[in-house]
Write a protein that holds these residues in place. Structure first.
Motif, PDB file in Angstrom:
ATOM      1  N   ALA A  85       0.832  -1.215   0.000  1.00 30.65           N
ATOM      2  CA  ALA A  85       0.000   0.000   0.000  1.00 30.65           C
ATOM      3  C   ALA A  85       0.859   1.255   0.000  1.00 30.65           C
ATOM      4  CB  ALA A  85      -0.926  -0.017   1.211  1.00 30.65           C
ATOM      5  N   ARG A  86       1.999   1.208   0.659  1.00 29.69           N
ATOM      6  CA  ARG A  86       2.869   2.386   0.745  1.00 29.69           C
ATOM      7  C   ARG A  86       3.380   2.836  -0.621  1.00 29.69           C
ATOM      8  NH1 ARG A  86       6.828   1.041   5.850  1.00 29.69           N
ATOM      9  NH2 ARG A  86       5.198   0.918   7.451  1.00 29.69           N
ATOM     10  N   LYS A  87       3.412   1.941  -1.577  1.00 30.05           N
ATOM     11  CA  LYS A  87       3.878   2.290  -2.925  1.00 30.05           C
ATOM     12  C   LYS A  87       2.796   3.014  -3.724  1.00 30.05           C
ATOM     13  CE  LYS A  87       6.695  -1.920  -2.996  1.00 30.05           C
ATOM     14  NZ  LYS A  87       6.826  -3.264  -3.594  1.00 30.05           N
ATOM     15  N   GLN A  88       1.588   3.113  -3.153  1.00 28.08           N
ATOM     16  CA  GLN A  88       0.444   3.661  -3.877  1.00 28.08           C
ATOM     17  C   GLN A  88      -0.150   4.870  -3.143  1.00 28.08           C
ATOM     18  OE1 GLN A  88      -2.210   0.387  -5.323  1.00 28.08           O
ATOM     19  NE2 GLN A  88      -0.870  -0.940  -4.106  1.00 28.08           N
ATOM     20  N   TYR A  89      -1.175   5.464  -3.761  1.00 32.66           N
ATOM     21  CA  TYR A  89      -1.908   6.551  -3.118  1.00 32.66           C
ATOM     22  C   TYR A  89      -2.871   5.952  -2.096  1.00 32.66           C
ATOM     23  CZ  TYR A  89      -0.492   9.905  -6.761  1.00 32.66           C
ATOM     24  OH  TYR A  89       0.220  10.725  -7.600  1.00 32.66           O
ATOM     25  N   ARG A  90      -3.058   6.665  -0.985  1.00 31.66           N
ATOM     26  CA  ARG A  90      -4.075   6.302  -0.012  1.00 31.66           C
ATOM     27  C   ARG A  90      -5.095   7.438   0.044  1.00 31.66           C
ATOM     28  NH1 ARG A  90       0.365   4.351   2.569  1.00 31.66           N
ATOM     29  NH2 ARG A  90       1.419   5.927   1.321  1.00 31.66           N
ATOM     30  N   TYR A  91      -6.359   7.075  -0.011  1.00 33.75           N
ATOM     31  CA  TYR A  91      -7.424   8.077  -0.126  1.00 33.75           C
ATOM     32  C   TYR A  91      -8.529   7.885   0.910  1.00 33.75           C
ATOM     33  CZ  TYR A  91      -5.850   8.818  -5.043  1.00 33.75           C
ATOM     34  OH  TYR A  91      -5.147   9.085  -6.195  1.00 33.75           O
ATOM     35  N   LEU A  92      -9.218   8.998   1.168  1.00 35.12           N
ATOM     36  CA  LEU A  92     -10.543   8.964   1.780  1.00 35.12           C
ATOM     37  C   LEU A  92     -11.526   9.297   0.675  1.00 35.12           C
ATOM     38  CD1 LEU A  92     -10.583  10.985   5.144  1.00 35.12           C
ATOM     39  CD2 LEU A  92     -10.644   8.516   4.832  1.00 35.12           C
ATOM     40  N   LEU A  93     -12.638   8.566   0.615  1.00 36.21           N
ATOM     41  CA  LEU A  93     -13.720   8.934  -0.302  1.00 36.21           C
ATOM     42  C   LEU A  93     -14.830   9.490   0.577  1.00 36.21           C
ATOM     43  CD1 LEU A  93     -15.014   9.071  -3.072  1.00 36.21           C
ATOM     44  CD2 LEU A  93     -15.735   6.677  -2.794  1.00 36.21           C
ATOM     45  N   ILE A  94     -15.123  10.762   0.383  1.00 37.75           N
ATOM     46  CA  ILE A  94     -16.080  11.474   1.240  1.00 37.75           C
ATOM     47  C   ILE A  94     -17.356  11.794   0.466  1.00 37.75           C
ATOM     48  CG2 ILE A  94     -16.481  13.708   2.363  1.00 37.75           C
ATOM     49  CD1 ILE A  94     -13.571  13.576   3.314  1.00 37.75           C
ATOM     50  N   ASP A  95     -18.486  11.534   1.092  1.00 38.32           N
ATOM     51  CA  ASP A  95     -19.784  11.885   0.506  1.00 38.32           C
ATOM     52  C   ASP A  95     -20.106  13.304   0.954  1.00 38.32           C
ATOM     53  OD1 ASP A  95     -22.368  12.189  -0.353  1.00 38.32           O
ATOM     54  OD2 ASP A  95     -23.060  10.226   0.348  1.00 38.32           O
ATOM     55  N   ASN A  96     -20.008  14.241   0.052  1.00 36.80           N
ATOM     56  CA  ASN A  96     -20.164  15.638   0.435  1.00 36.80           C
ATOM     57  C   ASN A  96     -21.620  16.084   0.538  1.00 36.80           C
ATOM     58  OD1 ASN A  96     -18.015  17.280   1.248  1.00 36.80           O
ATOM     59  ND2 ASN A  96     -18.527  18.804  -0.288  1.00 36.80           N
ATOM     60  N   LEU A  97     -22.556  15.118   0.407  1.00 33.09           N
ATOM     61  CA  LEU A  97     -23.948  15.422   0.720  1.00 33.09           C
ATOM     62  C   LEU A  97     -24.140  15.399   2.239  1.00 33.09           C
ATOM     63  CD1 LEU A  97     -25.857  13.413  -2.039  1.00 33.09           C
ATOM     64  CD2 LEU A  97     -25.605  15.893  -1.856  1.00 33.09           C
ATOM     65  N   ILE A 131     -16.401   7.521 -11.243  1.00 32.06           N
ATOM     66  CA  ILE A 131     -17.615   7.941 -11.950  1.00 32.06           C
ATOM     67  C   ILE A 131     -18.054   6.840 -12.911  1.00 32.06           C
ATOM     68  CG2 ILE A 131     -18.505   9.523 -13.714  1.00 32.06           C
ATOM     69  CD1 ILE A 131     -18.473  10.676 -10.905  1.00 32.06           C
ATOM     70  N   ASN A 132     -17.086   6.225 -13.570  1.00 34.15           N
ATOM     71  CA  ASN A 132     -17.383   5.165 -14.526  1.00 34.15           C
ATOM     72  C   ASN A 132     -18.079   3.973 -13.850  1.00 34.15           C
ATOM     73  OD1 ASN A 132     -17.309   4.250 -17.210  1.00 34.15           O
ATOM     74  ND2 ASN A 132     -15.561   2.938 -16.766  1.00 34.15           N
ATOM     75  N   ILE A 133     -17.700   3.670 -12.599  1.00 31.14           N
ATOM     76  CA  ILE A 133     -18.368   2.597 -11.857  1.00 31.14           C
ATOM     77  C   ILE A 133     -19.848   2.933 -11.687  1.00 31.14           C
ATOM     78  CG2 ILE A 133     -18.549   1.425  -9.624  1.00 31.14           C
ATOM     79  CD1 ILE A 133     -15.517   1.759  -9.319  1.00 31.14           C
ATOM     80  N   GLY A 134     -20.122   4.164 -11.276  1.00 32.66           N
ATOM     81  CA  GLY A 134     -21.509   4.589 -11.082  1.00 32.66           C
ATOM     82  C   GLY A 134     -22.321   4.532 -12.356  1.00 32.66           C
ATOM     83  N   LEU A 135     -21.682   4.837 -13.484  1.00 26.29           N
ATOM     84  CA  LEU A 135     -22.377   4.810 -14.779  1.00 26.29           C
ATOM     85  C   LEU A 135     -22.626   3.375 -15.252  1.00 26.29           C
ATOM     86  CD1 LEU A 135     -20.550   7.756 -16.597  1.00 26.29           C
ATOM     87  CD2 LEU A 135     -22.865   7.741 -15.645  1.00 26.29           C
ATOM     88  N   ALA A 192     -23.375  17.216 -11.325  1.00 24.95           N
ATOM     89  CA  ALA A 192     -22.285  17.972 -11.954  1.00 24.95           C
ATOM     90  C   ALA A 192     -22.546  19.475 -11.952  1.00 24.95           C
ATOM     91  CB  ALA A 192     -22.063  17.477 -13.381  1.00 24.95           C
ATOM     92  N   HIS A 193     -23.816  19.867 -11.837  1.00 28.10           N
ATOM     93  CA  HIS A 193     -24.160  21.293 -11.795  1.00 28.10           C
ATOM     94  C   HIS A 193     -23.848  21.896 -10.419  1.00 28.10           C
ATOM     95  CE1 HIS A 193     -27.524  19.126 -10.032  1.00 28.10           C
ATOM     96  NE2 HIS A 193     -27.854  20.233  -9.399  1.00 28.10           N
ATOM     97  N   ASP A 194     -23.559  21.023  -9.443  1.00 27.62           N
ATOM     98  CA  ASP A 194     -23.339  21.465  -8.069  1.00 27.62           C
ATOM     99  C   ASP A 194     -22.119  20.737  -7.496  1.00 27.62           C
ATOM    100  OD1 ASP A 194     -23.602  22.493  -5.549  1.00 27.62           O
ATOM    101  OD2 ASP A 194     -25.356  21.294  -5.000  1.00 27.62           O
ATOM    102  N   LEU A 195     -20.943  21.098  -7.984  1.00 26.36           N
ATOM    103  CA  LEU A 195     -19.714  20.393  -7.607  1.00 26.36           C
ATOM    104  C   LEU A 195     -19.432  20.429  -6.114  1.00 26.36           C
ATOM    105  CD1 LEU A 195     -17.302  21.423 -10.517  1.00 26.36           C
ATOM    106  CD2 LEU A 195     -18.634  19.311 -10.263  1.00 26.36           C
ATOM    107  N   ALA A 196     -19.963  21.441  -5.420  1.00 23.11           N
ATOM    108  CA  ALA A 196     -19.718  21.547  -3.984  1.00 23.11           C
ATOM    109  C   ALA A 196     -20.294  20.357  -3.226  1.00 23.11           C
ATOM    110  CB  ALA A 196     -20.321  22.846  -3.449  1.00 23.11           C
ATOM    111  N   HIS A 197     -21.340  19.740  -3.786  1.00 21.61           N
ATOM    112  CA  HIS A 197     -21.980  18.614  -3.103  1.00 21.61           C
ATOM    113  C   HIS A 197     -21.592  17.260  -3.706  1.00 21.61           C
ATOM    114  CE1 HIS A 197     -24.618  21.883  -1.622  1.00 21.61           C
ATOM    115  NE2 HIS A 197     -24.595  21.136  -0.528  1.00 21.61           N
ATOM    116  N   CYS A 198     -20.710  17.281  -4.686  1.00 21.57           N
ATOM    117  CA  CYS A 198     -20.235  16.022  -5.260  1.00 21.57           C
ATOM    118  C   CYS A 198     -19.266  15.346  -4.286  1.00 21.57           C
ATOM    119  CB  CYS A 198     -19.512  16.283  -6.590  1.00 21.57           C
ATOM    120  SG  CYS A 198     -20.637  16.621  -7.959  1.00 21.57           S
ATOM    121  N   PRO A 199     -19.070  14.032  -4.415  1.00 17.50           N
ATOM    122  CA  PRO A 199     -18.103  13.336  -3.558  1.00 17.50           C
ATOM    123  C   PRO A 199     -16.707  13.925  -3.719  1.00 17.50           C
ATOM    124  CG  PRO A 199     -19.447  11.778  -4.799  1.00 17.50           C
ATOM    125  CD  PRO A 199     -19.732  13.128  -5.369  1.00 17.50           C
ATOM    126  N   LYS A 200     -15.879  13.712  -2.716  1.00 10.80           N
ATOM    127  CA  LYS A 200     -14.512  14.214  -2.740  1.00 10.80           C
ATOM    128  C   LYS A 200     -13.539  13.062  -2.469  1.00 10.80           C
ATOM    129  CE  LYS A 200     -15.667  18.693  -2.952  1.00 10.80           C
ATOM    130  NZ  LYS A 200     -17.113  18.537  -3.159  1.00 10.80           N
TER     131      LYS A 200
END
Length: 293
Positions: free
Chosen positions: A14-26, A118-122, A58-66
Motif C-alpha cells: 500500500a505504501r507504494k500507492q496513493y491512499r485516499y478517503l472517499l467522502i460523501d459531500n452530501l 464515476i465510470n463505476i456509477g455509470l 455535476a451542476h453542483d460540484l460543492a456537493h459532489c463526492p470528494k
C-alpha cells in the motif's frame, strides 16, 4: 478497527500507492472537525482534494463526492489522522448517508481515479436503467457485496481501479474489496438478479433495516449483517408473491425474519392474497395468525 485500517493502508504494498478517503459531500461535518473538507484542505493542502463529478450533481460540484489524498506513494500514513478516520467510520453505521464512504488504496492519481469512480456509477446505472448509482454509499456497497457472493470476482473487477476498497457496514463491521491477482474470463463474471433488485430498492431496504433495528432494540437484541441481507431476501420474496404495497412488503419481511416457521403456515398464503386485493392491510391479516402454531 484502527489496527485493521493501518494494516490495509500502510502495509509495504500500500505504501507504494496513493491512499485516499472517499467522502460523501452530501453529508457535512462541523467546520472545526479535523476531518471536515475545510480542515483537510488546511492540513493537507488544497491539491489533496479532488472532486468526483457525479453526473447527476455535476451542476453542483460543492456537493459532489470528494477524494482526499491522505498519503502519496512512498509516504507513511499519519497515524493521528487515521485514528480520527477510524472513529468516524465506527460512528453509527445505521445512518443512511455517511460522511466517510470508504478508504482506498490505488495506483492511480486523484484525477484518474476520480474518472474511474464515476465510470463505476455509470456502469451500475446502465445495469439497472437509471442515471447514476452512488455505489459508494456503504449500505449500497454492502448490498452489492453480499448479494453477489456467488461471483465475488464481479465486484473486485468492477472496483478494479482500487487495489483496496474498505467501508463499514450498517452494523459497523469493516468490509474489504481487493483487486484480483489474475484476470478472470469474461464468461465467469456475472451479476445476480438479487444485486439488480437490491440496488433498485436500496432506499426501501434501508428503511426496512431501520425498522428491524428498532424492533431489535425493544427486545435488547443486536442486529447482524446477516439480518440485513436476509431482510433484503424476504423483501424480494414479498415482491415475487405479488405484494405491490411497500408497507405490506415490509410487514411480510419483518414477520418472516421474526418467525422463521411462519412460511409453513397455510394461513400466510391467504393473508397475502387478501392483502393483494386490499393493499396496505397485510399487517392486520398477519396479526390474526396464531404464532404459537
Amino acid at each position: 478497527m484502527e489496527k485493521q485500517l493501518l494494516n490495509l493502508l500502510d502495509n509495504p504494498d500500500a505504501r507504494k500507492q496513493y491512499r485516499y478517503l472517499l467522502i460523501d459531500n452530501l453529508v457535512s461535518l462541523s467546520y472545526f472537525h479535523i476531518l471536515s473538507i475545510q480542515s483537510l484542505q488546511e492540513n493537507l493542502g488544497k491539491e489533496a482534494v479532488e472532486v468526483v463529478p457525479r453526473t447527476d450533481l455535476a451542476h453542483d460540484l460543492a456537493h459532489c463526492p470528494k477524494l482526499v489524498v491522505i498519503a502519496k506513494p512512498n509516504e507513511p500514513i499519519n497515524k493521528k489522522l487515521l485514528h480520527h478516520i477510524s472513529n468516524e467510520m465506527l460512528d453509527d453505521g445505521s445512518i443512511e448517508k455517511r460522511y466517510i464512504s470508504a478508504c482506498i488504496v490505488s495506483k492511480n492519481d486523484p484525477k484518474k481515479l476520480s474518472e474511474q469512480l464515476i465510470n463505476i456509477g455509470l456502469k451500475l446505472a446502465k445495469l439497472i436503467q437509471t442515471n447514476f448509482v452512488p455505489f459508494y454509499e456503504p449500505f449500497k456497497t454492502f448490498l452489492m457485496l453480499e448479494g453477489n457472493k456467488i461471483c465475488p470476482e464481479w465486484l473486485s473487477t468492477l472496483f478494479g481501479c482500487c487495489s483496496t476498497y474498505c467501508f463499514t457496514s450498517f452494523t459497523n463491521h469493516l468490509y474489504v474489496i481487493q483487486s484480483l491477482t489474475y484476470t478472470p474470463k469474461p464468461q465467469d463474471i456475472f451479476v445476480t438478479e438479487e444485486v439488480k433488485f437490491y440496488l433498485k430498492e436500496s432506499s426501501n431496504l434501508y428503511h426496512l433495516a431501520i425498522a428491524w433495528k428498532n424492533l431489535c432494540e425493544r427486545k435488547n437484541k443486536n442486529v447482524t449483517d446477516d439480518d440485513i441481507i436476509q431482510l433484503a431476501e424476504f423483501y424480494k420474496t414479498a415482491k415475487i408473491s405479488g405484494l405491490e404495497d411497500t408497507y405490506d412488503r415490509f410487514s411480510l419481511a419483518l414477520a418472516l425474519i421474526s418467525y422463521p416457521n411462519l412460511s409453513k403456515q397455510t394461513k400466510l398464503k391467504d393473508a397475502i392474497e387478501k392483502a393483494k386485493e386490499e393493499p396496505g392491510t397485510l399487517a392486520n391479516y398477519l396479526s390474526e395468525i396464531d404464532i404459537a402454531e
